[in-house]
Design a protein around this motif. Structure first.
Motif, short mmCIF file in Angstrom:
data_model
loop_
_atom_site.label_atom_id
_atom_site.label_comp_id
_atom_site.label_asym_id
_atom_site.label_seq_id
_atom_site.Cartn_x
_atom_site.Cartn_y
_atom_site.Cartn_z
N ILE A 195 45.76 55.22 9.81
CA ILE A 195 46.03 55.27 8.37
C ILE A 195 44.90 54.57 7.63
N HIS A 196 44.43 55.21 6.55
CA HIS A 196 43.41 54.62 5.68
C HIS A 196 44.10 54.20 4.39
N ILE A 197 43.70 53.05 3.84
CA ILE A 197 44.30 52.55 2.60
C ILE A 197 43.23 52.32 1.55
N TRP A 198 43.55 52.70 0.32
CA TRP A 198 42.75 52.38 -0.86
C TRP A 198 43.66 51.55 -1.78
N TRP A 199 43.36 50.27 -1.94
CA TRP A 199 44.23 49.37 -2.70
C TRP A 199 43.50 48.87 -3.93
N LYS A 206 39.50 44.14 -16.65
CA LYS A 206 38.33 43.32 -16.29
C LYS A 206 38.60 42.51 -15.03
N GLU A 207 39.89 42.24 -14.72
CA GLU A 207 40.24 41.47 -13.53
C GLU A 207 40.31 42.33 -12.26
N GLN A 208 39.99 43.61 -12.37
CA GLN A 208 40.18 44.55 -11.27
C GLN A 208 39.61 44.04 -9.95
N ILE A 209 40.42 44.19 -8.89
CA ILE A 209 39.97 43.92 -7.53
C ILE A 209 40.40 45.11 -6.67
N ILE A 210 39.53 45.54 -5.77
CA ILE A 210 39.85 46.69 -4.93
C ILE A 210 39.43 46.41 -3.49
N CYS A 211 40.05 47.15 -2.59
CA CYS A 211 39.72 47.04 -1.17
C CYS A 211 40.12 48.35 -0.51
N GLY A 219 44.45 45.48 6.29
CA GLY A 219 45.80 45.16 5.82
C GLY A 219 45.99 43.68 5.53
N ALA A 220 45.59 42.84 6.47
CA ALA A 220 45.77 41.39 6.29
C ALA A 220 44.91 40.88 5.15
N GLN A 221 43.72 41.44 5.00
CA GLN A 221 42.83 41.04 3.90
C GLN A 221 43.45 41.36 2.54
N ILE A 222 44.07 42.53 2.43
CA ILE A 222 44.72 42.92 1.17
C ILE A 222 45.88 41.98 0.85
N ILE A 223 46.67 41.64 1.86
CA ILE A 223 47.79 40.72 1.64
C ILE A 223 47.28 39.38 1.10
N GLN A 224 46.18 38.88 1.66
CA GLN A 224 45.63 37.62 1.21
C GLN A 224 45.04 37.73 -0.20
N MET A 225 44.31 38.83 -0.47
CA MET A 225 43.74 39.03 -1.80
C MET A 225 44.83 39.10 -2.86
N ARG A 226 45.91 39.80 -2.53
CA ARG A 226 47.00 39.95 -3.47
C ARG A 226 47.66 38.60 -3.77
N ALA A 227 47.91 37.82 -2.73
CA ALA A 227 48.55 36.52 -2.90
C ALA A 227 47.68 35.58 -3.74
N GLU A 228 46.38 35.57 -3.47
CA GLU A 228 45.47 34.71 -4.23
C GLU A 228 45.39 35.13 -5.69
N ALA A 229 45.35 36.45 -5.94
CA ALA A 229 45.26 36.94 -7.31
C ALA A 229 46.53 36.61 -8.09
N ARG A 230 47.68 36.76 -7.43
CA ARG A 230 48.93 36.43 -8.10
C ARG A 230 49.01 34.95 -8.41
N GLU A 231 48.53 34.13 -7.51
CA GLU A 231 48.53 32.68 -7.73
C GLU A 231 47.62 32.32 -8.91
N ASP A 238 49.66 46.04 -8.88
CA ASP A 238 48.79 46.69 -7.91
C ASP A 238 49.38 48.01 -7.47
N ILE A 239 48.57 48.80 -6.85
CA ILE A 239 48.95 50.14 -6.39
C ILE A 239 48.01 50.49 -5.23
N TYR A 240 48.49 51.36 -4.33
CA TYR A 240 47.60 51.76 -3.25
C TYR A 240 47.90 53.19 -2.80
N LEU A 241 46.90 53.77 -2.19
CA LEU A 241 47.00 55.12 -1.63
C LEU A 241 46.84 55.00 -0.12
N LEU A 242 47.73 55.66 0.61
CA LEU A 242 47.67 55.71 2.06
C LEU A 242 47.43 57.16 2.50
N ARG A 243 46.56 57.34 3.47
CA ARG A 243 46.30 58.69 3.98
C ARG A 243 46.18 58.64 5.49
#
Length: 246
Positions: A195-199, A206-211, A219-231, A238-243
Motif C-alpha cells: 500500500i502506498h500513502i499520500w498524507w 501556510k502550515e501545510q505538511i505532507i508525506c 506510517g510511523a513517521q506520519i503518526i509522529q508528524m501528526r502528533a507533533e503538529a497537533r501539539e 488531515d487527509i490521506y490517499l491510500l492505493r
C-alpha cells in the motif's frame, strides 16, 4: 430568511472563488463558530478571510460558541443527531435580535463532502431558503499538494472516513481510497505491505505538511508528524490517499 453556505476551501483565502467572494459581500450577517480555546485558530482563520475579502460595510460578522458533542452517548448516530440539534439551536440563538434577511456560514472545504452543514440547516425553524456556493475540497488540495491524480486510468475510488476504515477494513473491489475525518490514523489497522500513502495536514494552508511513500516505511513517521503538529497548533485537519500497488 435566505441562508447561504459558502465553501471556503481549506482556510487559504486564495481558495475562495469569485462566486464565494460576491456571496460573502451580499450578506447581512456572517456567522462564525467558536470551537473552544484549543481550536481558536479555526475561528480566527474565518475572521481573517472576512477581513480580507469583505468590502460591504453593512455585513455583520458574529461569532457564536459551538456545542460540544456528548461523548457519553454510545450510539454514534444518536450522538451526532443530538449534536446537530444543538448546533441548529446555537445558530438560531446567534441570529436572534439580528436584522438579517441574508445569512451565511463559511464551510471548510465544500458543503457536499463529509460536512453536515446542510443537515443542520434542515433543522432550522422556520426552514430557510438555502443556497450553496461550492468550494475547494481537502481532497483536491491533497492531490494538488502531491501533484497526483486521485484515481488510476478508468478506475473508481472511494472516499471514506477513518471510523469506517477501522471498523470495516478496505472496501471490496477498490484499489484507491481517500480517508477523511480520521483522528486515530486508522491506516494502522491495515496490513501495510503493498500500500502506498499520500498524507497531508493543513493542506492548502501556510502550515501545510505532507508525506508520501510505502505505508510500511512511512506510517510511523506520519503518526509522529501528526502528533507533533497537533501539539504545536492545538488542532489538526488531515487527509490521506491510500492505493494498493498493482
Amino acid at each position: 430568511m435566505h441562508l447561504t453556505l459558502i465553501g471556503i476551501g481549506t482556510g487559504n483565502p486564495e481558495h475562495l472563488t469569485l462566486q464565494a467572494i460576491r456571496a460573502m459581500n451580499a450578506q447581512d450577517l456572517i456567522l462564525i463558530p467558536r470551537k473552544g480555546a484549543g481550536k481558536a485558530d479555526l475561528a480566527e482563520l474565518r475572521q481573517a478571510i472576512c477581513d480580507e475579502v469583505l468590502s460591504n460595510p453593512e455585513a455583520q460578522v458574529v461569532e457564536f460558541d459551538l456545542p460540544v458533542r456528548d461523548a457519553t452517548i454510545s450510539n454514534y448516530r444518536q450522538r451526532v443527531d443530538q449534536w446537530h440539534d444543538q448546533i441548529a439551536l446555537a445558530w438560531q440563538g446567534a441570529m436572534t435580535g439580528q436584522k438579517a434577511d441574508n445569512v451565511a456560514l463559511l464551510v471548510w472545504g465544500d458543503p457536499s463532502l463529509y460536512d453536515s452543514t446542510l443537515r443542520i440547516a434542515s433543522r432550522l425553524d422556520p426552514l430557510p431558503q438555502v443556497e450553496v456556493i461550492p468550494g475547494i475540497t481537502s481532497l483536491q488540495a491533497l492531490t494538488a499538494a502531491h501533484a497526483i491524480p486521485v484515481n488510476e486510468i478508468g478506475a473508481p475510488f472511494t472516499v471514506t472516513t477513518g471510523r469506517q476504515l477501522r471498523d470495516n477494513g478496505w472496501p471490496d473491489g477498490i484499489d484507491t481510497i481517500a480517508v477523511m475525518l480520521d483522528g486515530e490514523c486508522a491506516f494502522q489497522t491495515l496490513p501495510p505491505e503493498g500500500i502506498h500513502i499520500w498524507w497531508g495536514g493543513y493542506v492548502g494552508m501556510k502550515e501545510q505538511i505532507i508525506c508520501e511513500g510505502p505505508l510500511v516505511e512511512v506510517g510511523a513517521q506520519i503518526i509522529q508528524m501528526r502528533a507533533e503538529a497537533r501539539e504545536n497548533h492545538g488542532w489538526i485537519m488531515d487527509i490521506y490517499l491510500l492505493r494498493k500497488n498493482s
